[in-house]
Structure formats: C-alpha cells, structure tokens
Design an enzyme around this catalytic site. Structure first.
Site, PDB file in Angstrom:
ATOM      1  N   CYS A 404     -43.786  66.745  -0.804  1.00  0.00           N
ATOM      2  CA  CYS A 404     -43.608  66.998  -2.232  1.00  0.00           C
ATOM      3  C   CYS A 404     -42.579  68.075  -2.539  1.00  0.00           C
ATOM      4  O   CYS A 404     -41.742  67.906  -3.431  1.00  0.00           O
ATOM      5  CB  CYS A 404     -44.955  67.339  -2.866  1.00  0.00           C
ATOM      6  SG  CYS A 404     -45.843  68.653  -2.033  1.00  0.00           S
ATOM      7  N   HIS A 448     -49.848  70.691  -4.190  1.00  0.00           N
ATOM      8  CA  HIS A 448     -48.784  69.768  -4.549  1.00  0.00           C
ATOM      9  C   HIS A 448     -47.679  70.534  -5.274  1.00  0.00           C
ATOM     10  O   HIS A 448     -47.890  71.647  -5.754  1.00  0.00           O
ATOM     11  CB  HIS A 448     -49.362  68.667  -5.452  1.00  0.00           C
ATOM     12  CG  HIS A 448     -48.437  67.516  -5.671  1.00  0.00           C
ATOM     13  ND1 HIS A 448     -47.827  66.860  -4.645  1.00  0.00           N
ATOM     14  CD2 HIS A 448     -48.026  66.896  -6.820  1.00  0.00           C
ATOM     15  CE1 HIS A 448     -47.067  65.891  -5.146  1.00  0.00           C
ATOM     16  NE2 HIS A 448     -47.168  65.904  -6.471  1.00  0.00           N
ATOM     17  N   ASP A 464     -42.923  63.619 -11.588  1.00  0.00           N
ATOM     18  CA  ASP A 464     -43.322  63.847 -10.199  1.00  0.00           C
ATOM     19  C   ASP A 464     -42.507  62.942  -9.289  1.00  0.00           C
ATOM     20  O   ASP A 464     -42.826  61.767  -9.140  1.00  0.00           O
ATOM     21  CB  ASP A 464     -44.823  63.582 -10.027  1.00  0.00           C
ATOM     22  CG  ASP A 464     -45.308  64.042  -8.661  1.00  0.00           C
ATOM     23  OD1 ASP A 464     -44.451  64.399  -7.820  1.00  0.00           O
ATOM     24  OD2 ASP A 464     -46.530  64.045  -8.433  1.00  0.00           O
TER      25      ASP A 464
END
Lengths: 657, 301
Positions: A404, A448, A464
């Site tokens: 991420c 995250h 995202d």
C-alpha cells in the site's frame, strides 16, 4: 511465642508463593527471578534439613545481595518495576526466617501484595483468573495456619467458600467505590513499553518485508448498521511532506477553526471504539468523524487525537459520516499538498503526459492512473525489493512490486507532478467481524496507507490506489496464516473459514468477545465511565455513591451474617433435626426454647404453659433424650421420634389466639 | 439402691429443714467420692448436716475444730515413745476416720490447712517417713466462714480445687424456720436416726455412679461450658481440666440420684454452681451468681 509452624502448612505456603511469583517471570529480570526461586528452594530443602537454613549473618548477606540486584537493575527502589521487584525479593528473604506463626501471617500478606502487583503489568481475564486462584491458595494457607489438623483439600474448600462469599462485596466495591486516577508520579521511571502501532512517517523504499503483527489495535462496536468492508477506512496520521523517499506530516499545524466545516450527507455510523494501549494519542475513527466527545479533538487533517493517557485502554463514542465534502482548501494546505522534493524526471513527466495529467481535468487523470496500475504489470506483495535510490521511479518503472505505501506514495507524487493537491493518509483498513460479540476487531496487520486528492467542489476525496491493484486487499481479509510465511499472498476466499478448523475460529471469536467485554466493562471502568454508568441509576455525585455503597455493603453483610448465624440448626444429627422441628412448632405457639434450656426443663415448661400438649411433648422429649444422651442409639427410636414429631406438628396446628 | 437413697434423703430432710436441694448436692458429692466444702455463717446447720450424713451412712465420724493454733500433728496424729516396747508408736489423729468434719477450716493457719488437704487428696498420711492409709470410704466435710470475717485464712485456689463441691446453706425459709422453732431438739432427733445406707452399699453405689453413660452430645455441652469459662471476659481464669472432670463426676452422681442411666444436660446444670462456683473467680463470691452466665449463655445444642 507459639510453637514452630506445622510442616504441612509450610509446604502449602511455599507452594502458593511459588505459584504467585511465577507469572512475574514475564517482566522479572532473570537474576531476580532466579534469586527468588533459589531462596524458595533453599527454604523448601530446609523443611527436611533444618541445619541447612542460613543463620542470621547469612540472611543479612542475602539481603545485601538482593538489594544490590535491585539497585543494579533500577538504580533505585522507586517506580513500578523496582517496587514490585523489591516486594518479591523481600518475600523471598522473609521465607528464610520463619520462626513463629506471626512470620507466616506476614509472609501471607506480603504474598497478597505480590499477587496484586501482577495487575500492574497484565490485566487480562486469564491473569485475573489465575490471581484469583492463587489468592484462593493463600487464603487456604491462612485457614491451615488456624486449624488444628491442616487438611489441604478442606482448607481449599473453605477458602473457595470465603472467596465466593466475598465476591458480592467485591462487586459492589468495584462498581461503587470512587475511582482514583493514578497520580502521574507513579508512572515515573517506567520505560515506555514498546507498543505496536503506526509510526508518524513512512518510507516504503527501505522496507523489504512488512512485519505483520496479529496484535489487536482496537475494537469497534456499531450501534446501528455497519459499513461495508470497502468503506472501513480508519483514519490515522496524514503525511504530506516528502523528500522523495520518506513521508512525514506537515510541519504547519493548520487549525480547523480556519477551515470550512465538512458538509455531510447520507446515514451516519454510530459506534463505540475501544482502543488498545498504544504509545501515540491517535484515535482511528471511521472516515469522516463528525461527532465525538471529550477527551477527543479533531485536528486539521480530520484525525482524532485524544488527550487521555494512551497507555491505557480507553473507550470513545464516535459518529462518522461516509459521505462528506470538506470544501475549500487553505493556502497552507495547498502549498503542503503540492510540495515536491525536486523537479520531476523526464520519465515521470512522460508518464504524466501519457496519462493526460497536464491536459485533462484531474478526475480523468486519476482514472487513467488507476487503470494504469490495474492494467500494467503491477503486483501487490508484502515482500517488495528494496528501493534505495529514487524509490518512486524504481517502483513505477522497474520493480513494480509493492504494498500500500508504495502505491500511495507513487500516486500522490504523480498527482503533485500534475499540480493536483494530494496527500497520503495512514491508518487501518478493514477489520474482522466477530459474530459472537457483534463487533469488529482491527489488528495491526490491517494497517494501511491510502491517498486523498483535493478536487474543486468536492473537497478532499479518498482514493485508494491499492484497491486498483489488489481489490481483495480492501474487500476481503488477508489470510494471515499464509502471510506469516512471507511467500505468496493469498486472500481469504468467501467461505474459506468453513474448513476443518471452523470450530477453532469460532472458539477464538468467542474468546475474543469475552475478552472484549472484560476490557470494556472491567478494565476500562474508570472514573468517567463509572460516573456515566452510575448516572443511569440516578447516582450523581460521590456522596450518594458512598451512601449507596455503605447501604448495599451493610445489606449484603447483614444477609451473610443472617445466614451464618441461622445456619447453625442445620446439623447432620437426624434426631436433633427432628427435635428442632418440634421446637420450631412450639415457638409458633409462643413457647420458645431457650438455647441453654435442657430438654426436660423445657418439657416441664410446656406442661406448665400448654397442658394440653404436655403428654406428646413429654413423649418426644423422652425419646429424644434417649437418642441423644442414652447408652445406645436405636434406629427404631429415631423413626419413632420422626413419626411423633410429625404427628405432633400435624395434630396441633397453629391456633390463632 | 434408689430406695435407700430416697430414704436417706428423706431422713436427712427431717433433720435439716427446707434444704432439700443442698442435701441432695451433699449426697451427690458423697456418691461421686468427693469432698464437700460448706461455706456459710455460723449456726445455719453446717455441723448438723455433716453429723446427719455420718449417722445415716453409718460412718465413723470425727469432728476437728480448726483454730488458729492447731498444728498438723493435731490432725494427722503423732508418734509417741512407748517405753514398754522401747520404740515410737504412731497414734493416729482425728483424720483417720471415715467421715471427718473439719469445722471452720479457714480459721487455721495455712500449714494446718494443707496437712488436711494433702491427706484428702492422697487418701493417705505420711508421718515421719511412714505412710498410713486412710479408711475407705473417706469423706471430708469442711466448713468455712465467709472469708471476710475476722481471723480467717482464706483457702487458696489450689486447695479449694480439692473439694468436689462447695455449697452454701443459707437461712431457712419462713416455713422451715417455723418448723424448726416449733419442733423437737435436733440433737435428740439425730441420736434416733438409723443407718440408711451402710458402707458396703455406698461402695456399690459409688461404683455404679462411675458406670453412668456419658454421650458425645453431653461431652459437647460440657466442653462448651468449659471453653466458655476460659474465653469469656467474665471470668479471670477458666475451669481447669480437673474442674472439668469434677463436673462430669458430679453430674454422673446427680443422674444416678435421679434414677437415670445416662447424664443429661440438666444434671450438669444442677451441679454446676456447686462444682464450678469455687473454681472460678468472678466479680462476686456467690456460686449461683458466678455460674449464672454459663447457664444462660451456653447453648445445649
């Protein structure tokens, strides 16, 4: 001076003390732990070889050694660790000089303190159960000291009864006794324990393997509906500044007061968030927290900050809106969100141009970039290659393996190249639903990083990029067991839990639920929670609280004493029980037998006051005397007595005068 | 057997009027092989009681009047040189009798007191290295004046313990007093008494008394009484183990007199004041008052 203590009692005492100090192993330095058990073993050996026990000078020497051990470890005797260790050493040393009964009491009470000090370190339900168990053995030790023939099992039975009797009192005290917040100085000298959690910076290129911890970060219980997994973004620190490798928060502390209030739409989510202890005062609320109470505050990045001690578990009630518009951007914010460490390279510019970053509206560019991630050969991995130099270029054009943080940082960088304000948001995503307790558990492995882009008329919007590469990461849970191997990544498939270990999962969830409630209702029962809880019953101030406490305690004590006093008649002597029934019946007739009154004297009194009952009463008295004081007791007599008493109570029903 | 005892009690009651319970206690003490201490002011019938019992039991009776100048030899006897045999011959003192009345025992000096009390305890007398056994049965009735009277040496606790019972006779009630005043001379009546319980029979009864059954439940009650005296702040010190044994012995005899083959709590309660009164020290000196808290507060079961 009493006779030297019984050997059985000593064995019992030493065993319970060994059990009490055992859980301290987790935080005791090995030297002190070893020293204590050496003393304990020595004392145990001394039971059979009293000559081996140290004399006064040796005990003095041992004391010096013990104190030096503590001093070497802590350079003092203050603070939680040093204090606890001092108690443990003192307990061990006191074992060396058991001479009278008084010493036994002293050791037992010292052991209670050591047992209680365990709660300074560990407050789990399991530990509480264990401490309760060892307290039971300690009370049993006290029982044995005071009994003529110490029988371990009988003593344990008595001790359990005592604990059960004490339980209602303990509960009342727990609920009603005014909480005192520990003064700050008590926490002095304590090294902060290393807590898992997010850090306030991010450097994706330097990580070759993302540590995955299964430790719990926080739990969330929703009062109404729960957001779908893809909307479970738990907002943490926002990182804006970068030097090309490392991302850190903005040095400009923007104040929310100067910003537009977010405009919210849609149905809000209401939930209670129980934070596990951490070393940062961040509270990870669902995007975007709107309503919250003290001690929470929201900073300019819409992140919640608590002013309570984060080292303790704490509970917060928060309301979040999933759809929001943050409105305008301030100048400082804009400057921060478009900051670049250097002029972008030709390769980067080419990529942005290719994706129409410079000639199309931001929305188009974002879409193009996300599809670039999706269609090109990008991979999601927790074990990416190290990218020391120019990590973003390396990631975008060479390795294309990352997690991420890599995607978020690359995305934000490219946005900024295209003059679109963007920033990295860190926090947690997802969470495991516990069907037993109906709450979400968010673990450290749910950490995250995602991004936010400011768009005209829409405000800060969450994007995202990881979802583009690995949508399973967002919509499903990572299979942690597979991750631990660090090899390939597998995402838990739908219904994947329905394997042979389903019951194991269920058991884990059940336990997790019990633990949640323990943390929530017992450990987290602090002053404010107590006030809130008691307010439900109309108990507002400390004074009423104390009145209630005293009233309930007296009530319980009265009930307990009543039972203790009136349980006496319950005897195993069958004859006596018949006779007592006879007496109770007469008591209803107004004739109460004095406890110190002999049976024949009572029979005389019956004759004098209730002549009509004299004959059967005399009959019963005669049989009872024969049974109780006679030479040989006969079963025949016992039956006769039972029958006579029964007839007596039935044939002479209570007459109303 | 029981008939004989009832006869004995009835006869005694004719001599000493209105003291039924006290006479019963005295007989009980005798059946339990214990010595009796009667404490009261002069003239209430202490000596008469002793005399009556001796007469009814057909025992050799001797009275020793204790004075402040009495010597141990006056009680135990002395060796006198016999010129005929050219040797010392022991002349037994008044203590060598089956029933001895030690009158006003607390007027004597401690030395003389202890001579008697040692003989009571050991059932034998040692004079100049030779031991002479005392007769059997051997029963001492000692009388003493209330210790606050002038010229008394109160018996120490250790010696009081030698007496199984201490009783107080007290004044007769109105009717008894009237009968006493109107009736015949007691001395004449005494002379005319017949033996009701000869020594062999007494011995058999004493044997039977030891066989009276004591149940565990009764022992529980006795122990409750004893431990109360030891733990309660009402008493300076509690009953000794010897006191406990004495209580049980007396209770057995009381059960026997009341024609029971097992002791019940009432037997213990009946003798408690007489047995425990002089063994306990409380605020006052009156036996009944001393044991009142015991009778009131100790539960039977």
């Amino acid at each position: 001076m009493t006779a030297s203590p019984n050997q059985n009692v000593l064995i019992f005492l030493l065993t319970s003390i060994a059990l009490i100090v055992l859980p301290h192993f987790y935080h005791l330095p090995i030297s002190i732990f070893g020293f204590f058990y050496l003393l304990l073993g020595w004392r145990l050996a001394g039971l059979w070889k009293p000559a081996w026990l140290p004399n006064r000078w040796l005990v003095f020497l041992l004391t010096i050694i013990g104190l030096s051990l503590i001093y070497l470890q802590h350079q003092g005797i203050f603070g939680r660790d040093a204090g606890t260790h001092l108690f443990i050493i003192a307990l061990g040393l006191k074992l060396m000089e058991i001479k009278t009964e008084r010493d036994l009491y002293l050791i037992t009470f010292l052991a209670f303190i050591v047992a209680a000090s365990q709660f300074l370190y560990e407050q789990s339900l399991l530990m509480a159960g264990y401490i309760l168990m060892v307290c039971c053995t300690l009370i049993a030790t006290l029982v044995s000291i005071n009994s003529r023939n110490p029988e371990p099992w009988l003593a344990l039975k008595t001790a359990s009864t005592i604990i059960l009797q004490a339980l209602p009192l303990a509960i009342v005290l727990f609920i009603l006794f005014p909480r005192v917040e520990a003064p700050r100085w008590m926490l002095l000298n304590d090294r902060q324990q290393a807590r898992m959690g997010l850090s306030d910076s991010m450097e994706p290129g330097s990580i070759s393997e993302l540590g995955v911890s299964t430790e719990l970060a926080f739990r969330v219980k929703f009062t109404g509906a729960m957001p779908p997994p893809a909307q479970r973004y738990w907002r943490g620190p926002v990182l804006t500044q970068t030097d090309g490798k490392r991302w850190i928060p903005s040095p400009h502390h923007g104040l929310e007061a100067y910003m537009d209030k977010p405009v919210t739409t849609g149905t809000p989510y209401q939930y209670t968030l129980l934070m596990e202890p951490q070393n940062k005062n961040w509270v990870f609320a669902l995007d975007l927290p709107i309503e919250f109470t003290e001690p929470l505050e929201r900073n300019a990045n819409y992140q919640l900050i608590t002013s309570a001690n984060p080292d303790k578990r704490s509970e917060y009630k928060i309301t979040s809106f999933p759809h929001y518009n943050t409105g305008y951007i301030t100048r400082v914010e804009y400057k921060d969100a478009t900051q670049l460490p250097d002029t972008p390279s030709a390769e980067i510019n080419a990529l942005v141009t290719q994706l129409h970053g410079f000639d199309q509206p931001p929305e188009q560019f974002i879409k193009a970039l996300l599809s670039h991630f999706r269609t090109e050969d990008f991979h999601y991995t927790l074990t990416p290659p190290v990218m020391e130099d120019k990590p973003i270029e390396t990631f975008l054009f060479k390795t294309r393996y990352g997690f991420c943080s890599h995607y978020a940082s690359a995305f934000v960088y490219l946005m900024r190249v295209a003059h679109i304000p963007a920033r990295v948001v860190t926090g947690y995503q997802g969470g495991e639903f516990n069907p037993v307790g109906q709450f979400l558990e968010i673990h450290q492995y749910d950490a995250h990083a995602w991004t936010e882009v400011w768009l005209e008329g829409k405000g800060w919007m969450r994007i995202d990029p990881t979802a583009a590469v690995a949508p399973e990461r967002i919509e499903k849970n990572i299979n942690v067991d597979a991750l631990a191997t660090g090899e390939t990544i597998q995402f838990a498939t739908e219904g994947g839990n329905q394997n042979a270990f389903a019951w194991l999962t269920q058991a884990r969830q059940l336990w997790s639920n019990v633990d949640y409630n323990w943390q929530r209702w017992v450990i987290n029962y602090n002053r404010s929670n107590q006030q809130k809880f008691l307010a439900n019953f109309g108990i507002g101030d400390i004074k009423t609280m104390m009145y209630w406490m005293i009233a309930i305690l007296s009530g319980i004590s009265a009930i307990l004493s009543f039972f203790l006093l009136y349980q006496k008649p319950k005897t195993t002597d069958q004859a006596l029980r018949h006779y007592q029934r006879f007496c109770r019946h007469l008591a209803k007739h107004g004739l109460i037998r004095n406890p110190s009154e002999g049976e024949t004297a009572f029979a005389e009194r019956i004759k004098a006051t209730l002549p009509q009952l004299a004959q059967p009463a005399q009959h019963i008295t005669d049989i009872f005397i024969r049974l109780r004081y006679g030479r040989a007791s006969h079963d025949e007599d016992l039956r006769l007595l039972g029958k006579s008493v029964k007839e007596f109570t039935q044939e002479n029903p209570l007459k109303k005068h | 057997m029981h008939n004989a005892i009832n006869q004995l009690l009835a006869s005694a009651n004719q001599i000493i009027l209105g003291k039924d319970h006290k006479i019963r206690l005295a007989v009980c003490c005798l059946l339990a092989r214990g010595h009796l201490l009667i404490e009261d002011i002069p003239g209430v019938g202490k000596t008469t009681l002793a005399h009556t019992l001796a007469k009814l039991l057909g025992l050799h009776y001797q009275r020793i009047q204790f004075t402040s100048d009495i010597l141990p030899a006056d009680i135990l006897g002395t060796s006198v040189f016999d010129s005929a045999n050219n040797s010392f011959k022991f002349h037994p003192g008044p203590v060598f009798n089956q029933m001895v009345l030690a009158d006003e025992v607390n007027r004597a000096t401690p030395k003389a007191q202890s001579a008697l009390l040692e003989a009571m305890e050991e059932q034998q007398v040692t004079v100049e290295g030779k031991t002479y056994p005392l007769p059997n049965p051997f029963f001492v009735i000692a009388t003493q004046n209330p210790s606050h009277q002038i010229g008394t040496f109160p018996l120490p606790e250790s010696q009081l313990d030698r007496f199984l019972m201490r009783i107080e006779l007290g004044y007769p009630d109105y009717a008894a007093e009237r009968a006493l005043l109107a009736g015949q001379n007691r001395q004449h009546l005494l002379e005319s008494l017949d033996v009701q319980l000869p020594p062999q029979q007494l011995h058999a009864i004493q044997q039977a008394v030891t066989n009276i059954h004591v149940s565990p439940a009764l022992l529980d009650y006795c122990q409750a009484l004893i431990s109360y005296t030891r733990t309660s702040p009402e008493y300076t010190y509690g009953l000794s183990p010897r006191g406990g044994l004495a209580l049980l012995r007396a209770a057995k005899a009381w059960a026997y007199i009341n024609q029971r083959d097992a002791v019940i709590p009432e037997d213990v309660q009946a003798v408690l004041a007489a047995v425990a009164g002089h063994r306990l020290r409380a605020g006052n000196n009156h036996s009944e008052a001393i044991v009142a808290p015991l009778l009131e507060k100790v539960a039977i079961h």
